[in-house]
Design a protein around this motif. Structure first.
Motif, mmCIF file in Angstrom:
data_model
loop_
_atom_site.group_PDB
_atom_site.id
_atom_site.type_symbol
_atom_site.label_atom_id
_atom_site.label_comp_id
_atom_site.label_asym_id
_atom_site.label_seq_id
_atom_site.Cartn_x
_atom_site.Cartn_y
_atom_site.Cartn_z
ATOM 1 N N LEU A 60 14.085 26.047 -41.945
ATOM 2 C CA LEU A 60 14.315 24.675 -42.396
ATOM 3 C C LEU A 60 14.386 23.675 -41.255
ATOM 4 C CD1 LEU A 60 17.057 25.407 -45.056
ATOM 5 C CD2 LEU A 60 14.640 25.071 -45.438
ATOM 6 N N VAL A 61 14.569 24.138 -40.020
ATOM 7 C CA VAL A 61 14.753 23.166 -38.943
ATOM 8 C C VAL A 61 13.739 23.241 -37.824
ATOM 9 C CG1 VAL A 61 17.179 22.691 -39.208
ATOM 10 C CG2 VAL A 61 16.471 24.677 -37.931
ATOM 11 N N GLN A 62 12.938 24.292 -37.781
ATOM 12 C CA GLN A 62 11.963 24.356 -36.706
ATOM 13 C C GLN A 62 10.624 24.742 -37.296
ATOM 14 O OE1 GLN A 62 12.465 23.455 -33.683
ATOM 15 N NE2 GLN A 62 14.483 24.051 -32.958
ATOM 16 N N GLY A 74 9.994 24.391 -43.850
ATOM 17 C CA GLY A 74 10.811 23.327 -44.413
ATOM 18 C C GLY A 74 10.417 21.950 -43.914
ATOM 19 N N LEU A 75 10.226 21.833 -42.600
ATOM 20 C CA LEU A 75 9.977 20.514 -42.012
ATOM 21 C C LEU A 75 8.660 19.913 -42.491
ATOM 22 C CD1 LEU A 75 11.004 20.809 -38.286
ATOM 23 C CD2 LEU A 75 12.065 19.459 -40.045
#
Lengths: 269, 397
Positions: free
Chosen positions: A54-56, A86-87
């Motif tokens: 979700l973050v990278q 995610g991003l």
């Protein structure tokens, strides 16, 4: 995969505890190196891995994975690794261009109050798919890896909804399918008046998990040679009740990390 | 491998449908004003302040977000934003500037001018020659041994250098400034758009849409064909989170839109990771009461620094800090494509804005010069053996 961490946790790619819920948390530090460790560990063990990144971006994990000796691109192609970007996919969801079925897992971005049901359905579908027909190989027990569950708090999802989601995942992945779960949660500094915060989330998850790895900075201050301290807390699991805690210091290198008992850093001795 | 040098854009993975193709001949991407990092091959751009580049590990990685927590009067953070944009102009990058309080054109007019000998190659035409011997400019009379050596180029092209110096007392020449392509977004002039069911309030939504349009139209995400020369987009977003952006995170303890700014930063992170761009965001963190929100904002950005200026506080008259204008705190350094990150030597950093340089140094205590310290004066010790002068009280043989 860090060999020293394997010996601390008594786990090897050939033999590790199943139905395990491992919680990785940090406070004012960065514990994502443990996610890289578990990713390469379970890929080496031949498990089917469902990774919610979700973050990278995927290329970040891929680059680190190559230094640790696993090829994520190859695993994704073979079907061993399912990666949720995610991003990249969230841009279309929030700016309301993409309303197709593929963005259902990220429906929490559109309506944060509604909960994480879409995300759970994605995970459920992914871990139940075992073994691809064409290759003929079936993978080992499913593993769910989540990089940074606490970013969902920043997007407006409530703590209760996230705890529900992890309970559903634990019931499906750990209890029903005998797989493992590794979740990263990032906490803030101790804020006593933090009702709807990541501290509450972390406390709730520690209660649910079997093994808690907590990374934080050294209590004595900043040091160049020791990058932080990691506490390992074995909670109940199986027949024996562990409830044992140990603290280690660690230092990160380019291709791995070394763990040592407190006071035995090479900078000190 | 070429993938890390191309920054954080993940389009080189197998099965992706963008038109990013590996160039078979050249291994390294050469965009003016960038260089690969020595640690992990990441593509870096300069932030405009060379000492800040050193503190954050060589420069800003393309595809990442630099968060600057503003000082109380927004003087030094605004200065950093201007350095960032000026560096973009000098290197030939494209700019995107968004602001809610001052018009972007006003900020652009205040950009510091680069120190001349660095950009001599840019504006001075090729036809101008050095003043030379009028009779015979080519033959050398004294250094005739060097007659056949190639001439040394003294004017460096601006694209070769990484990081320039700026003179704060002068503003940038209009010709130089207009040579750079700048997109601007001024919040007070935007029409409020109905955002429907978006989780973001209208100003942030409009800003994201505008950034996405620029990235797509100018091809920073690789969607245009290869014939166009690749460039980096620098995004400067001033004072996000302040009330002029329609956000009340700075004025209330329990804001109604407490997730607006964090959602915005999350989507911005996604856009940066999928394009050749780098962003600098300033946030008035001293107005945000909720420490948890500030922690989340820092974790959503890659590099985070905080400026604390001494102006107006009791530290201004403190003799310890008399050489400096403020303290610089490095809150977070990124770990991109590798396990270990840049570990700084020290965390006590102070900054000082001089006319030609913004220096960031290790904070050290000045020597103790108070009157109570007793000093042995030199004349007492300097007396020789044979002298019987009156100043010999302290010596006895």
């Amino acid at each position: 995969m860090f060999p020293e961490l394997n010996s601390i946790l008594n786990a090897t790619p050939d033999g590790f505890k199943s139905s395990d819920f491992i919680l990785v948390s940090d406070r004012r530090a960065d514990a994502s190196f443990l996610i890289h460790h578990h990713l390469s560990f379970y890929l080496r063990a031949g498990c089917k891995v469902c990774f919610l990144g979700l973050v990278q971006s995927f290329s970040h994990y891929s680059a680190v994975g190559q230094r640790l000796g696993v090829s994520l691109a190859q695993a994704r192609e073979k079907g061993q690794l399912v990666f949720l970007e995610g991003l990249k996919n969230s841009i279309g969801v929030v700016l309301q261009e993409d309303t197709s079925q593929e963005t259902q897992p990220l429906s929490y971005l559109r309506t944060p109050g509604a909960g994480l049901e879409g995300l759970f359905r994605f995970v459920d579908r992914c871990v139940r798919q075992r073994g691809d027909g064409d290759a003929g190989e079936s993978w080992g027990p499913p593993v769910l890896l989540i990089d940074d569950l606490s970013v969902l708090l920043s997007l407006g999802v409530s703590v209760g909804a996230i705890l529900d989601f992890t309970l559903y995942c634990q019931a499906t992945v750990c209890s029903e399918l005998q797989g493992n779960m590794v979740i990263l949660v990032r906490c803030e500094e101790d804020a006593d008046d933090d009702e709807e915060g990541s501290n509450l989330l972390q406390r709730g998850l520690v209660h649910q998990c079997n093994l808690a790895l907590h990374v934080e900075g050294l209590p004595t201050g900043y040091c160049r040679d020791i990058h932080g301290q990691m506490s390992v807390w074995w909670r109940q699991g199986g027949e024996t009740i562990y409830n044992q805690r140990k603290i280690f210091h660690f230092k990160l290198h380019d291709k791995g990390a070394s763990f040592f008992a407190r006071g035995t850093s090479s900078a000190v001795l | 491998m070429a993938a890390p040098v191309r920054g954080m854009a993940g389009s080189t993975s197998i099965g992706n449908t963008t038109s990013f193709q590996k160039k078979t001949r050249s291994k390294l991407v050469s965009i003016p004003g960038t260089r690969p990092s020595v640690q992990n091959g990441q593509l870096l751009v300069s932030s405009g302040v060379s000492s800040l580049d050193y503190v954050i590990g060589g420069g800003l990685a393309v595809g990442t977000l630099l968060l600057v927590e503003e000082d109380r009067y927004d003087s030094y953070s605004r200065m950093l934003l201007k350095y960032f944009l000026a560096e973009g102009v000098v290197c030939g990058h494209e700019l995107f500037l968004a602001s809610a309080r001052d018009h972007p054109d006003d900020i652009m007019q205040e950009l510091p001018s680069p120190i001349v000998d660095d950009v001599a190659g840019m504006k001075i035409s090729e036809g101008q020659s050095q003043p030379s011997d009028p009779e015979n400019p080519d033959t050398m009379k004294i250094a005739w041994r060097y007659q056949n050596q190639p001439k040394v180029q003294t004017a460096l092209a601006s694209s070769v250098r990484f990081g320039h110096y700026y003179d704060v007392s002068k503003t940038m020449e209009p010709e130089l400034r207009q040579a750079a392509k700048c997109h601007s977004f001024y919040q007070l002039q935007e029409m409020p758009v109905a955002t429907g069911s978006s989780p973001l309030p209208s100003p942030y939504h409009a800003l994201l849409k505008s950034i996405q349009t620029v990235i797509r139209k100018e091809g920073f995400d690789g969607s245009t064909p290869q014939s166009k020369v690749r460039n980096v987009l620098r995004l400067g977003l001033h004072s996000l989170g302040s009330v002029l952006w329609g956000d009340d995170v700075c004025c209330k303890d329990n804001p109604a839109h407490c997730h607006a700014l964090t959602t915005f930063l999350y989507i911005l992170r996604g856009m940066l990771r999928t394009s050749l761009s780098v962003a600098m965001v300033t946030v008035p963190s001293h107005l945000i009461q909720n420490r948890a929100v500030m922690g989340r904002i820092i974790r959503l950005s890659d590099t985070a620094v905080a400026l604390e200026s001494f102006k107006g506080s009791e530290k201004e008259t403190n003799p310890l800090y008399k050489d400096y204008h403020g303290l610089l705190h490095v809150r977070q350094l990124p770990r991109l494509n590798c396990l270990s990150c840049e570990v700084p030597d020290t965390k006590d950093l102070a900054f000082k804005l001089k006319r030609k340089q913004f220096t960031i140094e290790r904070l050290h205590l000045p020597p103790d010069l108070s009157e109570t310290v007793s000093r042995v004066s030199k004349t007492d010790l300097a007396a020789g053996c044979g002298s019987t002068a009156t100043g010999n009280k302290h010596l006895d043989f």
